[in-house]
Design a protein around this motif. Structure first.
Motif, PDB file in Angstrom:
ATOM      1  N   ALA A 142       0.836  -1.208   0.000  1.00  0.00           N
ATOM      2  CA  ALA A 142       0.000   0.000   0.000  1.00  0.00           C
ATOM      3  C   ALA A 142       0.866   1.251   0.000  1.00  0.00           C
ATOM      4  CB  ALA A 142      -0.939  -0.011   1.202  1.00  0.00           C
ATOM      5  N   GLY A 143       1.916   1.259   0.794  1.00  0.00           N
ATOM      6  CA  GLY A 143       2.802   2.419   0.813  1.00  0.00           C
ATOM      7  C   GLY A 143       3.451   2.668  -0.535  1.00  0.00           C
ATOM      8  N   LEU A 144       3.927   1.609  -1.172  1.00  0.00           N
ATOM      9  CA  LEU A 144       4.568   1.746  -2.480  1.00  0.00           C
ATOM     10  C   LEU A 144       3.565   2.176  -3.551  1.00  0.00           C
ATOM     11  CD1 LEU A 144       6.896  -1.377  -2.356  1.00  0.00           C
ATOM     12  CD2 LEU A 144       7.595   1.034  -2.224  1.00  0.00           C
ATOM     13  N   LEU A 145       2.382   1.561  -3.554  1.00  0.00           N
ATOM     14  CA  LEU A 145       1.358   1.915  -4.535  1.00  0.00           C
ATOM     15  C   LEU A 145       0.909   3.362  -4.344  1.00  0.00           C
ATOM     16  CD1 LEU A 145      -0.419   0.941  -6.873  1.00  0.00           C
ATOM     17  CD2 LEU A 145      -2.068   0.128  -5.159  1.00  0.00           C
ATOM     18  N   ASN A 146       0.697   3.779  -3.099  1.00  0.00           N
ATOM     19  CA  ASN A 146       0.304   5.167  -2.837  1.00  0.00           C
ATOM     20  C   ASN A 146       1.354   6.144  -3.356  1.00  0.00           C
ATOM     21  OD1 ASN A 146      -2.081   4.406  -1.633  1.00  0.00           O
ATOM     22  ND2 ASN A 146      -1.353   4.690   0.457  1.00  0.00           N
ATOM     23  N   GLN A 147       2.635   5.809  -3.171  1.00  0.00           N
ATOM     24  CA  GLN A 147       3.697   6.688  -3.665  1.00  0.00           C
ATOM     25  C   GLN A 147       3.654   6.819  -5.190  1.00  0.00           C
ATOM     26  OE1 GLN A 147       7.720   6.114  -2.013  1.00  0.00           O
ATOM     27  NE2 GLN A 147       6.735   4.798  -0.482  1.00  0.00           N
ATOM     28  N   LYS A 148       3.417   5.703  -5.874  1.00  0.00           N
ATOM     29  CA  LYS A 148       3.368   5.731  -7.342  1.00  0.00           C
ATOM     30  C   LYS A 148       2.185   6.560  -7.835  1.00  0.00           C
ATOM     31  CE  LYS A 148       5.859   1.480  -7.912  1.00  0.00           C
ATOM     32  NZ  LYS A 148       5.944   0.142  -8.405  1.00  0.00           N
ATOM     33  N   ILE A 149       1.032   6.395  -7.190  1.00  0.00           N
ATOM     34  CA  ILE A 149      -0.155   7.158  -7.601  1.00  0.00           C
ATOM     35  C   ILE A 149       0.036   8.636  -7.273  1.00  0.00           C
ATOM     36  CG2 ILE A 149      -2.656   7.421  -7.346  1.00  0.00           C
ATOM     37  CD1 ILE A 149      -1.748   4.786  -8.741  1.00  0.00           C
ATOM     38  N   ALA A 150       0.589   8.938  -6.094  1.00  0.00           N
ATOM     39  CA  ALA A 150       0.828  10.336  -5.712  1.00  0.00           C
ATOM     40  C   ALA A 150       1.770  11.016  -6.704  1.00  0.00           C
ATOM     41  CB  ALA A 150       1.383  10.411  -4.297  1.00  0.00           C
ATOM     42  N   ALA A 151       2.776  10.282  -7.171  1.00  0.00           N
ATOM     43  CA  ALA A 151       3.760  10.866  -8.092  1.00  0.00           C
ATOM     44  C   ALA A 151       3.119  11.311  -9.406  1.00  0.00           C
ATOM     45  CB  ALA A 151       4.883   9.861  -8.366  1.00  0.00           C
ATOM     46  N   VAL A 152       2.099  10.600  -9.869  1.00  0.00           N
ATOM     47  CA  VAL A 152       1.469  10.958 -11.147  1.00  0.00           C
ATOM     48  C   VAL A 152       0.200  11.791 -10.967  1.00  0.00           C
ATOM     49  CG1 VAL A 152       2.448   8.950 -12.317  1.00  0.00           C
ATOM     50  CG2 VAL A 152       0.136   8.809 -11.350  1.00  0.00           C
ATOM     51  N   SER A 153      -0.203  12.023  -9.741  1.00  0.00           N
ATOM     52  CA  SER A 153      -1.417  12.804  -9.474  1.00  0.00           C
ATOM     53  C   SER A 153      -1.134  14.301  -9.601  1.00  0.00           C
ATOM     54  CB  SER A 153      -1.957  12.507  -8.072  1.00  0.00           C
ATOM     55  OG  SER A 153      -2.411  11.183  -7.993  1.00  0.00           O
ATOM     56  N   ASP A 154      -2.135  15.023 -10.059  1.00  0.00           N
ATOM     57  CA  ASP A 154      -2.028  16.480 -10.141  1.00  0.00           C
ATOM     58  C   ASP A 154      -2.167  17.115  -8.765  1.00  0.00           C
ATOM     59  OD1 ASP A 154      -1.963  16.815 -13.140  1.00  0.00           O
ATOM     60  OD2 ASP A 154      -3.797  15.641 -12.875  1.00  0.00           O
ATOM     61  N   GLU A 155      -2.996  16.497  -7.930  1.00  0.00           N
ATOM     62  CA  GLU A 155      -3.206  16.978  -6.569  1.00  0.00           C
ATOM     63  C   GLU A 155      -3.206  15.788  -5.623  1.00  0.00           C
ATOM     64  OE1 GLU A 155      -6.811  19.229  -5.998  1.00  0.00           O
ATOM     65  OE2 GLU A 155      -6.522  20.345  -7.867  1.00  0.00           O
ATOM     66  N   VAL A 156      -2.704  16.028  -4.393  1.00  0.00           N
ATOM     67  CA  VAL A 156      -2.778  15.036  -3.331  1.00  0.00           C
ATOM     68  C   VAL A 156      -3.260  15.760  -2.078  1.00  0.00           C
ATOM     69  CG1 VAL A 156      -1.514  13.384  -1.891  1.00  0.00           C
ATOM     70  CG2 VAL A 156      -0.875  13.684  -4.302  1.00  0.00           C
ATOM     71  N   HIS A 157      -4.292  15.181  -1.437  1.00  0.00           N
ATOM     72  CA  HIS A 157      -4.849  15.767  -0.220  1.00  0.00           C
ATOM     73  C   HIS A 157      -4.763  14.736   0.900  1.00  0.00           C
ATOM     74  CE1 HIS A 157      -6.768  19.194  -2.363  1.00  0.00           C
ATOM     75  NE2 HIS A 157      -6.736  18.326  -3.363  1.00  0.00           N
ATOM     76  N   LEU A 158      -4.300  15.166   2.059  1.00  0.00           N
ATOM     77  CA  LEU A 158      -4.265  14.345   3.260  1.00  0.00           C
ATOM     78  C   LEU A 158      -5.430  14.786   4.130  1.00  0.00           C
ATOM     79  CD1 LEU A 158      -2.883  12.354   5.251  1.00  0.00           C
ATOM     80  CD2 LEU A 158      -1.558  14.325   6.089  1.00  0.00           C
ATOM     81  N   VAL A 159      -6.271  13.824   4.543  1.00  0.00           N
ATOM     82  CA  VAL A 159      -7.438  14.134   5.370  1.00  0.00           C
ATOM     83  C   VAL A 159      -7.169  13.670   6.793  1.00  0.00           C
ATOM     84  CG1 VAL A 159      -9.915  13.784   5.692  1.00  0.00           C
ATOM     85  CG2 VAL A 159      -8.966  13.902   3.372  1.00  0.00           C
ATOM     86  N   VAL A 160      -7.335  14.585   7.738  1.00  0.00           N
ATOM     87  CA  VAL A 160      -7.155  14.300   9.154  1.00  0.00           C
ATOM     88  C   VAL A 160      -8.394  14.813   9.885  1.00  0.00           C
ATOM     89  CG1 VAL A 160      -5.731  14.705  11.210  1.00  0.00           C
ATOM     90  CG2 VAL A 160      -4.648  14.545   8.949  1.00  0.00           C
ATOM     91  N   SER A 161      -9.100  13.938  10.576  1.00  0.00           N
ATOM     92  CA  SER A 161     -10.276  14.321  11.363  1.00  0.00           C
ATOM     93  C   SER A 161     -11.272  15.137  10.557  1.00  0.00           C
ATOM     94  CB  SER A 161      -9.851  15.089  12.620  1.00  0.00           C
ATOM     95  OG  SER A 161      -9.009  14.292  13.411  1.00  0.00           O
ATOM     96  N   GLY A 162     -11.475  14.737   9.301  1.00  0.00           N
ATOM     97  CA  GLY A 162     -12.455  15.402   8.450  1.00  0.00           C
ATOM     98  C   GLY A 162     -11.967  16.663   7.766  1.00  0.00           C
ATOM     99  N   LEU A 163     -10.695  17.009   7.989  1.00  0.00           N
ATOM    100  CA  LEU A 163     -10.147  18.228   7.398  1.00  0.00           C
ATOM    101  C   LEU A 163      -9.102  17.890   6.344  1.00  0.00           C
ATOM    102  CD1 LEU A 163      -9.664  20.227  10.698  1.00  0.00           C
ATOM    103  CD2 LEU A 163     -11.541  20.438   9.057  1.00  0.00           C
ATOM    104  N   PRO A 164      -9.290  18.368   5.093  1.00  0.00           N
ATOM    105  CA  PRO A 164      -8.304  18.070   4.058  1.00  0.00           C
ATOM    106  C   PRO A 164      -7.158  19.090   4.067  1.00  0.00           C
ATOM    107  CG  PRO A 164     -10.174  19.216   3.108  1.00  0.00           C
ATOM    108  CD  PRO A 164     -10.475  19.032   4.569  1.00  0.00           C
ATOM    109  N   LEU A 165      -5.966  18.576   3.847  1.00  0.00           N
ATOM    110  CA  LEU A 165      -4.780  19.415   3.713  1.00  0.00           C
ATOM    111  C   LEU A 165      -4.170  19.106   2.364  1.00  0.00           C
ATOM    112  CD1 LEU A 165      -2.537  21.272   4.892  1.00  0.00           C
ATOM    113  CD2 LEU A 165      -1.475  19.188   5.784  1.00  0.00           C
ATOM    114  N   LYS A 166      -4.072  20.095   1.497  1.00  0.00           N
ATOM    115  CA  LYS A 166      -3.494  19.871   0.182  1.00  0.00           C
ATOM    116  C   LYS A 166      -1.970  19.793   0.334  1.00  0.00           C
ATOM    117  CE  LYS A 166      -3.574  21.542  -4.565  1.00  0.00           C
ATOM    118  NZ  LYS A 166      -4.133  22.543  -5.481  1.00  0.00           N
ATOM    119  N   VAL A 167      -1.404  18.656  -0.067  1.00  0.00           N
ATOM    120  CA  VAL A 167       0.043  18.458   0.047  1.00  0.00           C
ATOM    121  C   VAL A 167       0.750  18.506  -1.310  1.00  0.00           C
ATOM    122  CG1 VAL A 167      -0.064  17.238   2.242  1.00  0.00           C
ATOM    123  CG2 VAL A 167      -0.170  15.933   0.130  1.00  0.00           C
ATOM    124  N   LYS A 168      -0.019  18.462  -2.367  1.00  0.00           N
ATOM    125  CA  LYS A 168       0.542  18.602  -3.722  1.00  0.00           C
ATOM    126  C   LYS A 168      -0.491  19.273  -4.597  1.00  0.00           C
ATOM    127  CE  LYS A 168       2.277  15.941  -7.646  1.00  0.00           C
ATOM    128  NZ  LYS A 168       2.466  14.613  -8.208  1.00  0.00           N
TER     129      LYS A 168
END
Length: 168
Positions: A142-168
């Motif tokens: 899962a960690g490796l697959l997430n990294q590959k998808i994140a690398a090709v994604s235009d945007e990446v958002h991390l959600v914590v307690s219902g709040l999104p944080l744009k990281v890319k």
């Protein structure tokens, strides 16, 4: 060229709701590509709750194993929401499929999409090291697959307690 958005975070962090809102912000109708399978009553209830939350603006396309095929079958029908990548990975591992090859195929398919794709996945790197080989294999994959998808994604958002944080 299409847009790919990855939404990641912990279990029950609010990822799916945020991803649904994001997908529908791109068009009035969207396709929900569901990877979950109901193998017991508890999972049936979870799937039913997800379906009940979504309105008539969603078309559901269930696909537990062939995400690349699901993208091909739904491209041109508006934004797609894949929920979720880690369930797909779990399905592949249990079916003894080559997740690396399937992941590489999926990454290649993302680049060819005409319509946007929003992908939900679980962030598994913040937990403890699992105590058994299958769980460690899943966590690592899962960690490796997430990294590959994140690398090709235009945007990446991390959600914590219902709040999104744009990281890319």
């Amino acid at each position: 060229m299409s847009k790919t958005i990855l939404i990641t975070g912990g279990a029950r962090s609010g990822k799916s709701g945020i991803a649904e809102t994001m997908a529908l912000s791109l068009a009035p109708r969207a396709v929900y590509i569901a990877t979950a399978e109901a193998h017991d009553a508890e999972m049936e209830a979870r799937i039913a709750a997800h379906q009940a939350r979504r309105g008539a603006e969603w078309d559901t396309h269930a696909e537990p194993l062939d995400l690349t095929g699901a993208l091909a079958a739904t491209d041109g029908r508006g934004p797609r929401l894949i929920d979720c990548l880690t369930l797909w990975l779990s399905n592949l591992l249990h079916a003894r499929r080559n997740w690396q090859a399937a992941g590489a195929e999926f990454v290649t398919a993302l680049a060819a999409q005409r319509d946007p794709v929003v992908i939900v996945t679980n962030e598994v790197g913040c937990g403890i090291v699992p105590d058994n080989a299958l769980a460690r294999e899943f966590r690592d994959a899962a960690g490796l697959l997430n990294q590959k998808i994140a690398a090709v994604s235009d945007e990446v958002h991390l959600v914590v307690s219902g709040l999104p944080l744009k990281v890319k």
